[in-house]
Design a protein around this motif. Structure first.
Motif, PDB file in Angstrom:
ATOM      1  N   PRO A 286      34.651  78.284  80.515  1.00 34.81           N
ATOM      2  CA  PRO A 286      35.239  78.582  78.491  1.00 34.81           C
ATOM      3  C   PRO A 286      36.167  77.565  78.827  1.00 34.81           C
ATOM      4  O   PRO A 286      37.706  77.635  79.556  1.00 34.81           O
ATOM      5  CB  PRO A 286      34.967  80.008  78.472  1.00 34.81           C
ATOM      6  N   ASP A 287      37.068  76.545  77.655  1.00 32.38           N
ATOM      7  CA  ASP A 287      38.171  76.303  77.371  1.00 32.38           C
ATOM      8  C   ASP A 287      38.612  76.925  77.333  1.00 32.38           C
ATOM      9  O   ASP A 287      38.972  78.323  76.249  1.00 32.38           O
ATOM     10  CB  ASP A 287      37.151  75.251  76.505  1.00 32.38           C
ATOM     11  N   GLY A 288      40.152  77.045  77.693  1.00 30.81           N
ATOM     12  CA  GLY A 288      41.234  78.363  77.815  1.00 30.81           C
ATOM     13  C   GLY A 288      41.042  79.493  78.089  1.00 30.81           C
ATOM     14  O   GLY A 288      42.152  80.197  77.785  1.00 30.81           O
ATOM     15  N   ALA A 289      40.082  78.523  78.800  1.00 26.92           N
ATOM     16  CA  ALA A 289      40.016  80.549  79.896  1.00 26.92           C
ATOM     17  C   ALA A 289      42.130  80.396  81.012  1.00 26.92           C
ATOM     18  O   ALA A 289      42.175  79.562  81.187  1.00 26.92           O
ATOM     19  CB  ALA A 289      38.774  80.325  81.253  1.00 26.92           C
ATOM     20  N   ASP A 290      42.103  81.724  81.391  1.00 30.32           N
ATOM     21  CA  ASP A 290      43.363  81.097  81.682  1.00 30.32           C
ATOM     22  C   ASP A 290      43.172  80.824  82.819  1.00 30.32           C
ATOM     23  O   ASP A 290      44.214  80.187  83.201  1.00 30.32           O
ATOM     24  CB  ASP A 290      43.506  83.202  82.145  1.00 30.32           C
ATOM     25  N   ASN A 291      42.172  80.996  84.087  1.00 33.45           N
ATOM     26  CA  ASN A 291      42.369  79.901  84.794  1.00 33.45           C
ATOM     27  C   ASN A 291      42.271  78.407  84.427  1.00 33.45           C
ATOM     28  O   ASN A 291      41.920  77.950  85.891  1.00 33.45           O
ATOM     29  CB  ASN A 291      41.666  80.597  86.196  1.00 33.45           C
ATOM     30  N   ASP A 292      41.963  78.315  83.472  1.00 29.40           N
ATOM     31  CA  ASP A 292      41.918  76.338  83.946  1.00 29.40           C
ATOM     32  C   ASP A 292      43.307  75.956  82.144  1.00 29.40           C
ATOM     33  O   ASP A 292      43.236  75.854  81.123  1.00 29.40           O
ATOM     34  CB  ASP A 292      40.950  76.453  82.573  1.00 29.40           C
ATOM     35  N   PRO A 293      44.754  76.315  82.587  1.00 27.55           N
ATOM     36  CA  PRO A 293      45.692  76.030  81.954  1.00 27.55           C
ATOM     37  C   PRO A 293      45.774  74.507  81.913  1.00 27.55           C
ATOM     38  O   PRO A 293      46.549  74.268  80.766  1.00 27.55           O
ATOM     39  CB  PRO A 293      46.962  76.390  83.237  1.00 27.55           C
ATOM     40  N   THR A 294      45.024  73.496  81.913  1.00 26.83           N
ATOM     41  CA  THR A 294      44.777  72.314  81.509  1.00 26.83           C
ATOM     42  C   THR A 294      43.553  71.739  80.844  1.00 26.83           C
ATOM     43  O   THR A 294      43.725  70.665  81.150  1.00 26.83           O
ATOM     44  CB  THR A 294      45.019  71.233  83.068  1.00 26.83           C
ATOM     45  N   HIS A 295      43.239  72.602  80.932  1.00 23.11           N
ATOM     46  CA  HIS A 295      42.124  72.459  79.639  1.00 23.11           C
ATOM     47  C   HIS A 295      40.692  71.567  80.630  1.00 23.11           C
ATOM     48  O   HIS A 295      40.398  70.515  79.648  1.00 23.11           O
ATOM     49  CB  HIS A 295      42.391  71.906  78.103  1.00 23.11           C
ATOM     50  N   LEU A 296      40.648  71.553  82.244  1.00 21.92           N
ATOM     51  CA  LEU A 296      39.699  70.350  82.399  1.00 21.92           C
ATOM     52  C   LEU A 296      37.940  71.219  82.020  1.00 21.92           C
ATOM     53  O   LEU A 296      37.170  70.663  81.738  1.00 21.92           O
ATOM     54  CB  LEU A 296      40.067  71.058  84.136  1.00 21.92           C
ATOM     55  N   ASN A 297      38.185  73.162  81.836  1.00 21.71           N
ATOM     56  CA  ASN A 297      36.472  73.027  81.271  1.00 21.71           C
ATOM     57  C   ASN A 297      36.331  72.252  79.995  1.00 21.71           C
ATOM     58  O   ASN A 297      35.018  72.057  79.951  1.00 21.71           O
ATOM     59  CB  ASN A 297      37.339  74.446  81.018  1.00 21.71           C
ATOM     60  N   ALA A 298      36.994  71.940  79.302  1.00 10.65           N
ATOM     61  CA  ALA A 298      36.468  71.444  78.279  1.00 10.65           C
ATOM     62  C   ALA A 298      35.577  70.213  78.789  1.00 10.65           C
ATOM     63  O   ALA A 298      34.967  69.159  77.257  1.00 10.65           O
ATOM     64  CB  ALA A 298      37.873  70.751  77.076  1.00 10.65           C
ATOM     65  N   ASN A 299      35.796  69.467  79.664  1.00 16.09           N
ATOM     66  CA  ASN A 299      34.630  68.514  80.014  1.00 16.09           C
ATOM     67  C   ASN A 299      34.273  68.976  80.613  1.00 16.09           C
ATOM     68  O   ASN A 299      32.444  67.811  81.398  1.00 16.09           O
ATOM     69  CB  ASN A 299      35.990  67.580  80.568  1.00 16.09           C
ATOM     70  N   TRP A 300      33.505  69.926  81.052  1.00 17.84           N
ATOM     71  CA  TRP A 300      32.522  70.700  81.671  1.00 17.84           C
ATOM     72  C   TRP A 300      30.989  70.493  81.185  1.00 17.84           C
ATOM     73  O   TRP A 300      30.028  69.668  82.189  1.00 17.84           O
ATOM     74  CB  TRP A 300      32.405  72.311  82.181  1.00 17.84           C
ATOM     75  N   PRO A 301      30.637  70.798  79.587  1.00 16.58           N
ATOM     76  CA  PRO A 301      29.646  70.455  79.634  1.00 16.58           C
ATOM     77  C   PRO A 301      29.143  69.224  79.436  1.00 16.58           C
ATOM     78  O   PRO A 301      27.735  68.517  80.069  1.00 16.58           O
ATOM     79  CB  PRO A 301      29.389  70.943  78.000  1.00 16.58           C
ATOM     80  N   LYS A 302      29.982  68.198  79.303  1.00 14.36           N
ATOM     81  CA  LYS A 302      29.697  66.771  79.436  1.00 14.36           C
ATOM     82  C   LYS A 302      29.918  66.546  80.551  1.00 14.36           C
ATOM     83  O   LYS A 302      28.439  65.020  80.828  1.00 14.36           O
ATOM     84  CB  LYS A 302      31.242  65.732  78.807  1.00 14.36           C
ATOM     85  N   ASN A 303      30.353  66.917  81.628  1.00 14.30           N
ATOM     86  CA  ASN A 303      30.309  66.166  82.877  1.00 14.30           C
ATOM     87  C   ASN A 303      29.234  66.951  83.385  1.00 14.30           C
ATOM     88  O   ASN A 303      28.115  65.889  84.536  1.00 14.30           O
ATOM     89  CB  ASN A 303      31.550  67.031  83.673  1.00 14.30           C
ATOM     90  N   VAL A 304      28.348  67.912  83.425  1.00 15.85           N
ATOM     91  CA  VAL A 304      27.589  68.517  83.745  1.00 15.85           C
ATOM     92  C   VAL A 304      25.670  67.591  83.180  1.00 15.85           C
ATOM     93  O   VAL A 304      25.577  67.615  84.280  1.00 15.85           O
ATOM     94  CB  VAL A 304      27.291  69.753  83.707  1.00 15.85           C
ATOM     95  N   SER A 305      25.912  67.995  82.111  1.00 14.91           N
ATOM     96  CA  SER A 305      25.063  67.032  81.353  1.00 14.91           C
ATOM     97  C   SER A 305      24.907  65.713  81.695  1.00 14.91           C
ATOM     98  O   SER A 305      23.456  65.153  81.936  1.00 14.91           O
ATOM     99  CB  SER A 305      25.282  66.904  79.787  1.00 14.91           C
ATOM    100  N   LYS A 306      26.242  64.618  81.608  1.00 14.25           N
ATOM    101  CA  LYS A 306      25.744  63.497  82.527  1.00 14.25           C
ATOM    102  C   LYS A 306      24.973  63.217  83.897  1.00 14.25           C
ATOM    103  O   LYS A 306      24.228  62.974  83.937  1.00 14.25           O
ATOM    104  CB  LYS A 306      27.416  62.747  82.261  1.00 14.25           C
ATOM    105  N   LEU A 307      25.733  64.832  84.572  1.00 15.24           N
ATOM    106  CA  LEU A 307      24.886  64.505  85.898  1.00 15.24           C
ATOM    107  C   LEU A 307      23.259  64.923  85.855  1.00 15.24           C
ATOM    108  O   LEU A 307      22.392  64.047  86.989  1.00 15.24           O
ATOM    109  CB  LEU A 307      25.711  65.208  86.754  1.00 15.24           C
ATOM    110  N   TRP A 308      23.260  65.609  85.680  1.00 21.49           N
ATOM    111  CA  TRP A 308      22.102  66.263  85.151  1.00 21.49           C
ATOM    112  C   TRP A 308      21.005  65.400  84.641  1.00 21.49           C
ATOM    113  O   TRP A 308      20.290  65.228  85.101  1.00 21.49           O
ATOM    114  CB  TRP A 308      21.919  67.942  84.680  1.00 21.49           C
ATOM    115  N   LEU A 309      21.470  64.964  83.120  1.00 17.85           N
ATOM    116  CA  LEU A 309      20.552  64.699  82.231  1.00 17.85           C
ATOM    117  C   LEU A 309      20.709  63.381  82.215  1.00 17.85           C
ATOM    118  O   LEU A 309      20.190  62.061  81.474  1.00 17.85           O
ATOM    119  CB  LEU A 309      20.144  65.173  80.767  1.00 17.85           C
ATOM    120  N   GLY A 310      21.671  62.573  82.695  1.00 22.57           N
ATOM    121  CA  GLY A 310      22.343  61.108  82.610  1.00 22.57           C
ATOM    122  C   GLY A 310      22.733  60.749  80.933  1.00 22.57           C
ATOM    123  O   GLY A 310      22.282  59.783  80.647  1.00 22.57           O
TER     124      GLY A 310
END
Length: 109
Positions: free
Chosen positions: A84-108
């Motif tokens: 989740p974006d804004g999680a305590d363990n994500d102070p630099t908001h890298l999680n915001a990119n997670w769906p895009k990165n996983v979709s690109k790797l999985w689905l192209g």
């Protein structure tokens, strides 16, 4: 995408697409470190991959119960739990990119 042997084995055990799990492993960079953020007792990489597979299966079940949708919509749904974006363990908001990165790797996409 090359599927790691441990990813293939765990994915087959849990009945989940190994490409999806491999995409998460690659997007995370260090799957053990990523899983330990939520499950500090995670023993090793194999345990982390099992936890990732269980999480994917549970999220997929809930996604389908909620009406389902596209694969990309599933990744966004799962991201709200897994990275989740804004999680305590994500102070630099890298999680915001997670769906895009996983979709690109999985689905192209």
């Amino acid at each position: 995408m090359t599927i790691d042997l441990d990813v293939a084995k765990a994915s087959a055990h849990f009945g989940i697409d190994p490409k999806l799990i491999q995409a998460v492993v690659q997007a995370e960079g260090d799957i053990l470190k990523a899983v330990r953020c939520s499950v500090p007792t995670t023993k090793d990489r194999a345990d982390a991959i099992d936890i990732t597979c269980r999480s994917a299966v549970n999220a997929m079940s809930d996604f389908l119960k909620a009406g389902g949708g596209t694969s990309a919509q599933f990744v966004a749904f799962w991201a709200m739990r897994w990275a989740p974006d804004g999680a305590d363990n994500d102070p630099t908001h890298l999680n915001a990119n997670w769906p895009k990165n996983v979709s690109k790797l999985w689905l192209g996409k």
